[in-house]
Write a protein that holds these residues in place. Structure first.
Motif, PDB file in Angstrom:
ATOM      1  N   GLY A  14       3.239  34.155  93.191  1.00 13.04           N
ATOM      2  CA  GLY A  14       3.528  35.562  92.899  1.00 13.04           C
ATOM      3  C   GLY A  14       4.995  35.837  92.646  1.00 13.04           C
ATOM      4  N   LYS A  15       5.843  34.837  92.753  1.00 11.35           N
ATOM      5  CA  LYS A  15       7.286  35.017  92.569  1.00 11.35           C
ATOM      6  C   LYS A  15       7.741  34.760  91.139  1.00 11.35           C
ATOM      7  N   PHE A  16       6.829  34.331  90.289  1.00 11.21           N
ATOM      8  CA  PHE A  16       7.204  34.051  88.908  1.00 11.21           C
ATOM      9  C   PHE A  16       7.648  35.332  88.219  1.00 11.21           C
ATOM     10  N   GLU A  17       8.826  35.316  87.624  1.00 13.68           N
ATOM     11  CA  GLU A  17       9.326  36.489  86.910  1.00 13.68           C
ATOM     12  C   GLU A  17       9.084  36.400  85.413  1.00 13.68           C
ATOM     13  N   PRO A  75       0.712  31.989  97.746  1.00 15.05           N
ATOM     14  CA  PRO A  75       1.431  33.236  97.495  1.00 15.05           C
ATOM     15  C   PRO A  75       2.742  33.018  96.744  1.00 15.05           C
ATOM     16  N   GLU A  76       3.281  31.811  96.817  1.00 17.69           N
ATOM     17  CA  GLU A  76       4.529  31.499  96.100  1.00 17.69           C
ATOM     18  C   GLU A  76       4.383  31.694  94.591  1.00 17.69           C
ATOM     19  N   THR A  85      10.816  28.866  88.464  1.00 15.34           N
ATOM     20  CA  THR A  85      11.127  30.254  88.118  1.00 15.34           C
ATOM     21  C   THR A  85      11.207  30.510  86.618  1.00 15.34           C
ATOM     22  N   GLY A 124       5.784  27.226  93.016  1.00 14.55           N
ATOM     23  CA  GLY A 124       6.435  28.533  93.054  1.00 14.55           C
ATOM     24  C   GLY A 124       7.928  28.469  92.797  1.00 14.55           C
ATOM     25  N   LYS A 125       8.520  27.279  92.844  1.00 11.07           N
ATOM     26  CA  LYS A 125       9.951  27.109  92.566  1.00 11.07           C
ATOM     27  C   LYS A 125      10.246  27.081  91.069  1.00 11.07           C
TER      28      LYS A 125
END
Length: 153
Positions: free
Chosen positions: A135-138, A132-133, A114, A111-112
């Motif tokens: 889900g942070k992909f932009e 859930p991490e 990005t 998830g890091k």
């Protein structure tokens, strides 16, 4: 050197090529483990080892390749867990690990990543919930996880 019918092991001496930017050994007949010395390739932007017969684990040393944009290890016979150290590859945009025999959970450290545009983990033996991490992909445009043993929502 992709698609050249190369066979045998990846020479560990490739790890001495400190200015190497692209290592393309895809679609050959390479066997054996990925040498840990490849973790010394600090200037490497693209690593293509897909479509060979490589086995063993994905090395945590690959997490040291901080300039890496593309890591393509798909369609081999790699086993074990995805190393959480891959989450240190801040420049990584393309991660292809599909078509192996990887097991265990998807590490939340991914998830890091990005800058990630594509994450392809299909056709492995990954298990557990999708972190859930992820889900942070932009920038993510492709997330492919089928043919695993994932659970949850």
């Amino acid at each position: 050197m992709g698609n050249n019918q190369l066979s045998g092991h990846i020479p560990p001496e490739l790890g001495d090529l400190s200015e190497l930017r692209v290592l393309a050994l895809y679609d050959n007949k390479l066997t054996g483990h990925i040498p840990p010395q490849l973790g010394n390739l600090g200037a490497l932007h693209n690593l293509y080892l897909n479509d060979n017969k490589l086995d063993g684990a994905i090395l945590k040393e690959l997490g040291d390749l901080r300039e890496l944009d593309t890591l393509s290890l798909g369609s081999n016979q790699l086993t074990g867990h995805i190393p959480p150290q891959l989450g240190q590859l801040g420049a990584l945009q393309y991660l292809y690990l599909s078509g192996n025999k990887l097991d265990g959970p998807i590490p939340p450290e991914l998830g890091k990543l990005t800058a990630l545009v594509q994450l392809q983990l299909w056709n492995n033996q990954l298990s557990g919930p999708i972190p859930p991490e992820l889900g942070k992909f932009e920038a993510l445009k492709v997330l492919s996880l089928p043919t695993n043993q994932l659970s949850g929502e």
